[in-house]
Design a protein around this motif. Structure first.
Motif, PDB file in Angstrom:
ATOM      1  N   VAL A   1      -6.390  -2.508  -6.376  1.00  0.00           N
ATOM      2  CA  VAL A   1      -5.317  -3.492  -6.537  1.00  0.00           C
ATOM      3  C   VAL A   1      -4.727  -3.386  -7.939  1.00  0.00           C
ATOM      4  CG1 VAL A   1      -4.685  -5.929  -6.400  1.00  0.00           C
ATOM      5  CG2 VAL A   1      -6.511  -5.027  -4.928  1.00  0.00           C
TER       6      VAL A   1
ATOM      7  N   GLN B   1       0.828  -1.208   0.000  1.00  0.00           N
ATOM      8  CA  GLN B   1       0.000   0.000   0.000  1.00  0.00           C
ATOM      9  C   GLN B   1       0.864   1.261   0.000  1.00  0.00           C
ATOM     10  OE1 GLN B   1      -1.989   0.196   4.101  1.00  0.00           O
ATOM     11  NE2 GLN B   1      -1.003   2.195   3.947  1.00  0.00           N
TER      12      GLN B   1
ATOM     13  N   LEU C   1      -0.927  -2.000  -4.199  1.00  0.00           N
ATOM     14  CA  LEU C   1      -2.129  -1.180  -4.184  1.00  0.00           C
ATOM     15  C   LEU C   1      -1.827   0.233  -4.660  1.00  0.00           C
ATOM     16  CD1 LEU C   1      -3.430  -2.190  -0.608  1.00  0.00           C
ATOM     17  CD2 LEU C   1      -4.083  -3.214  -2.796  1.00  0.00           C
TER      18      LEU C   1
END
Length: 464
Positions: A115, A52, A122
């Motif tokens: 995604v 992320q 991400l």
């Protein structure tokens, strides 16, 4: 994965969700069965999701036991508002199905991340709904996604009533764990079969408002299944009006299935089946969208990936991501090592869902909600053929709503975002131009405009 009357037909029985029914729920206190909820909350904090980008808000994931010993055990993912304060509202989100995971809403629609095509990393969604509110995504019922039950046989008698009761108990217990949200404005939102989940949960909250501190303010449902008996005609009507079936097919359907010549008989079925075959090669959830032709994960993320241009293979990227061991560990998911992979929907459970419940009309509950002062907004992506706007309009017409502000365009980013009409008792209907069944996936900016207007209790923008 909404299954319409084109697939299932049965008699309708709404008796277990009539407006006068009361389900009594026990008052729950801070320590449930000796469990320290504050400790559980701290354990549920997600430090970082694998791959992320950096963010400033907190996110949580974990399980809430509806029954401490037997279950079910519902998995949730929760993102705090980007600009959180002590009065930021709480939005509870459900995807439909029935039996589809709300993590699709989180990672394919309006959550903070999407995604990449590598299935491992991400990227940020700049139009995430947690820009406005705190958002709680619930995987419900047990058997969906990471949610489970110790006794698998208990999943066989699945339907609306038990799901609504468990959703209510989940929310009550979750608010014990996150007690700072007690008394805040709460909104129930969802799409598709959440046209059942959301009104039914809202009704239970109303019926038990003296027991818990759930300050229900509104219900927001997109492309919702509300009354399959009234929606079915609108589905075929939409297909004909968008040149997906021939005039002869449309005439045959009306002649054989609607005008009584063979309603429910073999010739009517043949008429419907010819239409099913005719439309089998397009995505009925967005009739103008491309389909996923190659879902193979890439070694590196595709270039020029943007939230504004939805990749039709994104559901496959999400499936790969959520089945990674390091992702599940970070999310505090699959802690009991379930003997199956995470999937977008539990198709077997969907097939077992009560047909009577599928066909139950939500109109009486919607009328009860609006009569109790709960704000209700319904929206339709205008490119959805699964639960098209024509079907929803048939349901609204049956409700005999009193128009307060006539049909008009609304605007987002200098363009027409769709069309809207406002009715008495805080009921609003809106279309979203250029969107399919999953509106925030196809039109993230317009979806955010609609969402913020709903939360702020403001009309959709009427000027450029």
């Amino acid at each position: 994965m909404y299954k319409s009357k084109r697939d299932i037909g049965s008699a309708s029985d709404t008796s277990h969700f009539n407006a006068n029914r009361r389900i009594s729920m026990p008052l729950l206190r801070t320590s449930i069965s000796g469990v320290n909820q504050q400790e559980l909350k701290e354990k549920d904090l997600i430090k970082n999701l694998p791959g992320q980008p950096p963010v400033s808000f907190k996110q949580y994931g974990g399980y809430v036991a509806i029954n401490e010993s037997a279950g079910p055990f519902f998995y949730y993912y929760f993102v705090e508002a980007i600009r959180a304060n002590n009065s930021s509202p709480l939005v509870v989100w459900f995807n439909g199905g029935p039996s589809c995971s709300s993590l699709q809403g989180a990672f394919l629609e309006h959550g903070p991340f999407r995604v990449h095509s590598d299935g491992k990393t991400l990227y940020r969604n700049p139009y995430s709904w947690n820009d406005e509110t705190n958002v709680l995504y619930i995987e419900s019922p047990a058997g969906v996604g990471f949610s489970y039950m110790n006794n698998s046989s208990a999943l066989e008698n699945i339907g609306d009533k038990k799901t609504a009761e468990n959703n209510y108990m989940f929310l009550v217990k979750w608010l014990e764990r996150f007690s700072e949200y007690k008394g805040r404005d709460v909104y129930i939102a969802g799409q598709s079969y959440a046209g059942h989940y959301c009104p039914q949960l809202a009704q239970l909250i109303l019926h038990n408002k003296n027991q818990t501190l759930i300050n229900l303010r509104g219900v927001l449902i997109g492309n919702p299944g509300l009354d399959s008996n009234d929606e079915i005609y609108g589905e075929y009507e939409y297909l004909f009006n968008h040149a997906l079936i021939s005039p002869k097919q449309w005439d045959n359907y009306n002649k054989l299935c609607i005008n009584g010549e063979d309603s429910g008989g073999t010739e009517c079925f043949k008429s419907q089946w010819s239409i099913t075959e005719q439309t089998s090669h397009i995505n009925l959830y967005n009739i103008y969208a491309p389909i996923c032709l190659n879902s193979t994960l890439t070694s590196k993320p595709k270039e020029y990936t943007t939230v504004k241009n939805f990749d039709p293979c994104s559901p496959e990227y999400l499936t790969a991501y959520l089945n990674l061991a390091n992702v599940q560990k970070a999310m505090h998911a699959n802690t009991t090592k379930l003997p199956y992979a995470w999937t977008k929907c539990n198709y077997e459970q969907n097939d077992l869902w009560s047909n009577n419940d599928r066909d139950a009309s939500m109109i009486p509950i919607l009328e009860e909600l609006t009569g109790s002062g709960v704000r209700v907004w319904v929206y339709s992506g205008d490119m959805d053929a699964a639960v098209p706007h024509t079907s929803t309009m048939h349901v609204l017409r049956k409700m005999n709503l009193t128009i307060e502000k006539i049909w008009r365009p609304w605007f987002s980013e200098g363009e027409v975002g769709g069309y809207t009409e406002e009715y008495k008792n805080k009921f609003t209907y809106a279309t979203v131009r250029g969107a399919g069944h999953m509106v925030p996936s196809d039109q993230p900016i317009r979806a955010l405009t609609l969402f913020t207007s709903f939360i702020r209790n403001m009309p959709l923008p009427g000027t450029l």
